[in-house]
Design a protein around this motif. Structure first.
Motif, PDB file in Angstrom:
ATOM      1  N   UNK A  54      41.054  38.175  32.132  1.00  0.00           N
ATOM      2  CA  UNK A  54      39.843  38.830  31.636  1.00  0.00           C
ATOM      3  C   UNK A  54      38.659  38.591  32.568  1.00  0.00           C
ATOM      4  N   UNK A  55      38.545  37.362  33.082  1.00  0.00           N
ATOM      5  CA  UNK A  55      37.453  37.074  34.012  1.00  0.00           C
ATOM      6  C   UNK A  55      37.620  37.854  35.312  1.00  0.00           C
ATOM      7  N   UNK A  56      38.887  37.998  35.750  1.00  0.00           N
ATOM      8  CA  UNK A  56      39.127  38.785  36.964  1.00  0.00           C
ATOM      9  C   UNK A  56      38.720  40.241  36.739  1.00  0.00           C
ATOM     10  N   UNK A  57      39.099  40.785  35.559  1.00  0.00           N
ATOM     11  CA  UNK A  57      38.691  42.162  35.247  1.00  0.00           C
ATOM     12  C   UNK A  57      37.172  42.269  35.164  1.00  0.00           C
ATOM     13  N   UNK A  58      36.557  41.268  34.531  1.00  0.00           N
ATOM     14  CA  UNK A  58      35.099  41.288  34.420  1.00  0.00           C
ATOM     15  C   UNK A  58      34.442  41.193  35.795  1.00  0.00           C
ATOM     16  N   UNK A  59      35.011  40.350  36.661  1.00  0.00           N
ATOM     17  CA  UNK A  59      34.450  40.194  38.003  1.00  0.00           C
ATOM     18  C   UNK A  59      34.543  41.500  38.783  1.00  0.00           C
TER      19      UNK A  59
END
Length: 461
Positions: free
Chosen positions: A239-244
């Motif tokens: 999720x953090x990768x997608x958000x980034x």
């Protein structure tokens, strides 16, 4: 070796403390119980032997009783195979020793009065006695009075002998316990390392996430809480990768979208300043500057609104709102755009459908939806509302070519623009407002051609 301060070291030390305390408690309990058991076993054995020997002696004639060496054979026979060897005394009622196997107490010696009172009384004696400097566990049996003997058979076991056996067994127990503790310590170290290994992997993963180094999955092959934590961290990483990625894309798109009106404003304003545009051209340039400034302001307002999604509740002013009025305002605001594109707007909404809503923001939702439909419609846009149990469904449908599969996949992303799209912020804003009202919004294609977006909102009545 275990690092100082590591969780593996603390687990190992805590287990070691528990093992040591358990070992100490077991050792203390073993020492006490063993001592009691040995003494009680000696007493039970001596009582039985005293009973047997007394029975044999009672069957002899009075002249034989007290004859030197008479009891030695019987006593030796009863002691065969015994781990704990003993001694014997044959004492008359005056305390005179008739026969003895103890060198310090020869035949003919007289026992102390306190000892005599204990052992020559009728019945069975069971307890401890001190003869000379030696302590004994003793069992005595009074001989048959009818034979006029009045003597007592006393069988004894040295306390020192019991203590030697006790100490030997205790040493064996302590050696076994020490070996068990060493084995347990080794198992504890292995267990601590096994437990701490996934924790170290999770720690490394957390450091990588903190450094925005996404994409590395941590493998924790266990079905316990650590395994669940590993799965949660992997999900968080995704999720953090997608958000980034979305954040980077957002800033790229935002800079691009903001740059276009800024370049127009800069170019036309410099042309007016430098005298490149004069008269009607200057007025046209100023119109372009004003239009692009308004466009830029709207984009900034939309970005600010999206940035506040999920923020303080005072951003919304909920009150009783008539759905029909909301839809009429949205349709009226797009009549000019629809006329320019020769598109007819048809509204079908039931009256007196009251919502608990922020009217201005709902108007903004349907303005965005209607404007988007007008840009893609061929001839007609239908806005239709229908009542369902507990909710109202509003559908905005056009007769254009519909959404592509790529559109449906990215429709709600910021700055995504399909064919003839606007700023790419209208639909994300509409979705944010609808969700803040406790509703849902979905997009799809209509059989036979055209796109449709359905908004579902809870109704008050």
């Amino acid at each position: 070796m275990l690092n100082q301060g590591s969780i593996a070291r603390r687990i190992a030390l805590s287990h070691l403390v528990v093992i040591l305390l358990t070992g100490l408690l077991m050792g203390a309990a073993f020492w006490i119980l063993l001592h009691r058991h040995l003494e009680q076993a000696a007493r039970d054995s001596l009582q039985q032997d005293a009973l047997n020997v007394a029975g044999l002696v009672s069957g002899l004639s009075p002249e034989v009783v007290g004859r030197g060496g008479m009891m030695r054979g019987m006593f030796t026979y009863h002691m065969l195979g015994r781990v704990i060897q003993g001694e014997y005394l044959l004492v008359n009622r005056r305390g005179v020793v008739l026969e003895s196997s103890i060198e310090q107490i020869p035949t003919g010696s007289v026992l102390a009065a306190g000892v005599v009172d204990k052992i020559v009384s009728p019945g069975i004696y069971d307890g401890r006695v001190t003869l000379g400097n030696e302590r004994y566990v003793a069992a005595g049996r009074h001989l048959d009075e009818q034979a006029n003997r009045g003597s007592t058979v006393l069988l004894l076991t040295r306390m020192a002998g019991l203590e030697e056996i006790h100490n030997e067994l205790l040493i064996l127990f302590l050696i076994s316990l020490s070996l068990a503790l060493l084995a347990a310590l080794g198992m504890t170290v292995l267990l601590a390392r096994h437990i701490s290994r996934p924790l170290k992997l999770l720690q490394e993963k957390a450091h990588r996430v903190a450094e925005r180094n996404f994409g590395w999955r941590v493998e924790v092959n266990s079905r316990d809480e650590l395994g669940e934590l590993g799965q949660a961290i992997n999900a968080m990483d995704e999720k953090l990768a997608d958000y980034d990625r979305a954040q980077k894309q957002f800033f790229q798109n935002a800079s691009h979208e903001l740059k276009s009106p800024l370049m127009s404003i800069l170019g036309y304003s410099e042309g007016v300043r430098d005298g490149v545009f004069k008269g009607a051209e200057a007025r046209h340039a100023l119109d372009v500057v004003a239009r692009e400034t308004g466009r830029l302001k709207n984009m900034v307002d939309e970005l600010v609104f999206l940035g506040r999604k999920g923020g303080p509740s005072q951003m919304y002013h909920f009150e009783e709102t008539d759905l029909q009025e909301v839809l009429e305002q949205a349709v009226d605001s797009q009549q000019v755009l629809a006329a320019e594109r020769s598109v007819v707007l048809n509204l079908d909404a039931p009256p007196e459908v009251m919502l608990r809503a922020d009217g201005e923001k709902l108007v903004r939702v349907f303005i965005n939806l209607v404007a988007n439909a007008v840009r893609h419609a061929a001839k007609e846009v239908q806005i239709k509302a229908g009542i369902h149990p507990g909710a109202v469904h509003v559908t905005v449908q056009d007769d254009g070519i519909g959404f592509t599969s790529e559109d449906l996949q990215h429709l709600w992303e910021r700055f995504y623009k399909g064919a003839r799209g606007g700023s790419g912020l209208g639909l994300p804003i509409a979705r944010a407002i609808v969700e803040e009202h406790g509703g849902t919004i979905q997009a799809g294609n209509v059989p036979g051609g055209g796109a449709a977006i359905e908004v579902v909102l809870p109704v008050k009545n």
